[in-house]
Design a protein around this motif. Structure first.
Motif, PDB file in Angstrom:
ATOM      1  N   LYS A  17       0.808  -1.213   0.000  1.00 42.55           N
ATOM      2  CA  LYS A  17       0.000   0.000   0.000  1.00 42.55           C
ATOM      3  C   LYS A  17       0.844   1.266   0.000  1.00 42.55           C
ATOM      4  O   LYS A  17       0.325   2.354  -0.219  1.00 42.55           O
ATOM      5  N   ILE A  18       2.144   1.127   0.231  1.00 45.61           N
ATOM      6  CA  ILE A  18       3.031   2.278   0.298  1.00 45.61           C
ATOM      7  C   ILE A  18       3.763   2.422  -1.035  1.00 45.61           C
ATOM      8  O   ILE A  18       4.278   1.441  -1.580  1.00 45.61           O
ATOM      9  N   VAL A  19       3.835   3.663  -1.510  1.00 44.68           N
ATOM     10  CA  VAL A  19       4.527   3.932  -2.774  1.00 44.68           C
ATOM     11  C   VAL A  19       6.019   3.696  -2.591  1.00 44.68           C
ATOM     12  O   VAL A  19       6.595   4.092  -1.567  1.00 44.68           O
ATOM     13  N   PRO A  20       6.687   3.039  -3.536  1.00 45.47           N
ATOM     14  CA  PRO A  20       8.141   2.859  -3.438  1.00 45.47           C
ATOM     15  C   PRO A  20       8.868   4.200  -3.403  1.00 45.47           C
ATOM     16  O   PRO A  20       8.327   5.241  -3.830  1.00 45.47           O
ATOM     17  N   ASN A  21      10.107   4.169  -2.968  1.00 49.34           N
ATOM     18  CA  ASN A  21      10.939   5.379  -2.933  1.00 49.34           C
ATOM     19  C   ASN A  21      10.245   6.491  -2.142  1.00 49.34           C
ATOM     20  O   ASN A  21      10.036   7.603  -2.649  1.00 49.34           O
ATOM     21  N   ALA A  22       9.836   6.173  -0.924  1.00 48.26           N
ATOM     22  CA  ALA A  22       9.140   7.154  -0.090  1.00 48.26           C
ATOM     23  C   ALA A  22      10.008   8.392   0.078  1.00 48.26           C
ATOM     24  O   ALA A  22      11.197   8.304   0.395  1.00 48.26           O
TER      25      ALA A  22
END
Length: 410
Positions: A17-22
């Motif tokens: 659910k988290i976008v890569p490369n935060a």
């Protein structure tokens, strides 16, 4: 064994659910290696494609060292297990994924690069310009964007297309992927545009519509002027106009309803106009022929011969001069033979009667000759009109192809 170990290690703390490369931007390469045109519906401004929508990005959370896993460099996992770019094709009327959900997978390599390829059938809007139909070339564009992420979070990079196919009616002449940005409520987002350039295969329309229309117009002109002076003109003319109307209807059914007329529409209307004009000219000419040939009392004017490129021919046989018998002086006949006087009178009357009869015959022959002369002149005029109208038909066809050659899009 190594694949299980890789999946267990890299997905142990993975959150899809988290976008890569935060905190930075995730660059997604937008590819479409396969594009196949299925159909183009001109009257609805729609185009149907089968495409291979391939996206590539790097997710640092999915990296591993191949030396620790038996030099294993790639794995394949279900697409539902990883983060996927939230993109949408916003000019699509209908989207159908051509793969069952349980076999939709992604490929991941040891650098964290993810390959996601989804074959799908798309029906998208396509703004068509059919002014040069059937020699037109169109550009259909597929638009894709992310409705939720900004370019600071996910940015699109234009990829490439490898294979492009057309169908029986259209030939694809190229494809190009471009990326632009737009602002929506203060957020900057990307807009991926897949441009598909297609050209219509015009041979079918040339063979089925243009050449038959040209031949029909030529035969109509020839048939109408051949039947000039008869009652068959109207029948031939109406049949020809009906056939041309059918041709125009075939073209109109496959084109969008708009205020502008296509190039082929102009050509068909001009052919109908030439056919109608030839009918009117032939009818008027028939009426004139009927009038002058029945009641010819004089030769046609000199200007008619000039128009018809003909020379005037006159009847050489002239009416005989009536030689009046010398009047016999009755006073001198006194004392002469009464029989001689009666004989001279009878001879004079016979000569007068014979001269009148011969004059009537010559006048009748001259009247017939005048009628034939009018008929010959009108026949020359019919041939002249046939030549003029046929030259107009040939000129329209030549102008049609030359206009297309000069103005069609390469």
């Amino acid at each position: 064994r190594f694949t299980e170990s890789i999946i267990k290690d890299i997905f142990s703390s993975y959150n899809k659910k988290i976008v890569p490369n935060a905190g930075t931007t995730t660059h997604v390469i937008m590819n479409m290696p396969l594009m196949m045109l299925i159909d183009v519906k001109e009257n609805e401004h729609l185009a149907q494609f089968v495409v291979s929508d391939m996206k590539t990005w790097i997710d640092p959370r999915l990296r591993w060292d191949p030396l620790n896993y038996g030099n294993k460099t790639t794995i394949v996992v279900p697409e539902e297990d990883v983060w996927l770019p939230p993109t949408v094709i916003y000019n699509a009327i209908e989207i159908e994924v051509l793969m069952m959900e349980k076999v939709r997978n992604v490929k991941i390599d040891n650098t964290g690069r993810v390959f996601w390829n989804v074959p799908m059938s798309l029906t998208t809007t396509c703004q068509l310009k059919v002014d040069y139909f059937p020699f037109d070339a169109q550009t259909c564009t597929i638009f894709s964007t992310s409705p939720v992420l900004r370019v600071e979070e996910m940015n699109a990079v234009a990829g490439r297309t490898n294979t492009v196919f057309g169908n029986a009616e259209w030939t694809q002449i190229g494809a190009l992927i471009t990326v632009a940005n737009y602002t929506e409520f203060g957020d900057t987002k990307f807009d991926v545009q897949y441009h598909v350039n297609i050209r219509r295969n015009y041979v079918y329309y040339i063979v089925v519509i243009v050449l038959p229309t040209f031949l029909l117009s030529v035969l109509t002109v020839a048939g109408i002027f051949t039947a000039a002076g008869t009652t068959e003109i109207i029948g031939i003319g109406l049949t020809s106009l009906l056939a041309l109307s059918v041709m125009l209807g075939i073209v109109a059914e496959s084109l969008p309803k708009s205020n502008s007329l296509t190039l082929m529409g102009y050509y068909l209307l001009l052919c109908m106009f030439v056919a109608s004009l030839s009918i009117i000219v032939a009818v008027i000419l028939s009426l004139v022929i009927e009038h002058y040939c029945r009641s010819a009392s004089s030769y046609p004017p000199r200007c008619f011969y000039s128009i018809a490129c003909a020379k005037r021919r006159e009847l050489r046989e002239k009416s005989p001069d009536i030689e009046m018998v010398e009047t016999i002086d009755k006073e001198k006949m006194v004392g002469e033979s009464r029989e001689m006087f009666v004989l001279c009178s009878m001879i004079r009357d016979y000569i007068l009667l014979q001269s009148k009869v011969e004059g009537m015959k010559v006048k009748e022959k001259e009247k017939i000759w005048m009628s034939k002369e009018w008929r010959r002149l009108f026949n020359r005029l019919e041939i002249l009109f046939v030549v003029v109208f046929q030259l107009v038909n040939i000129g329209m066809l030549a102008a049609f192809f030359s206009f297309v050659y000069m103005n069609s899009v390469d």
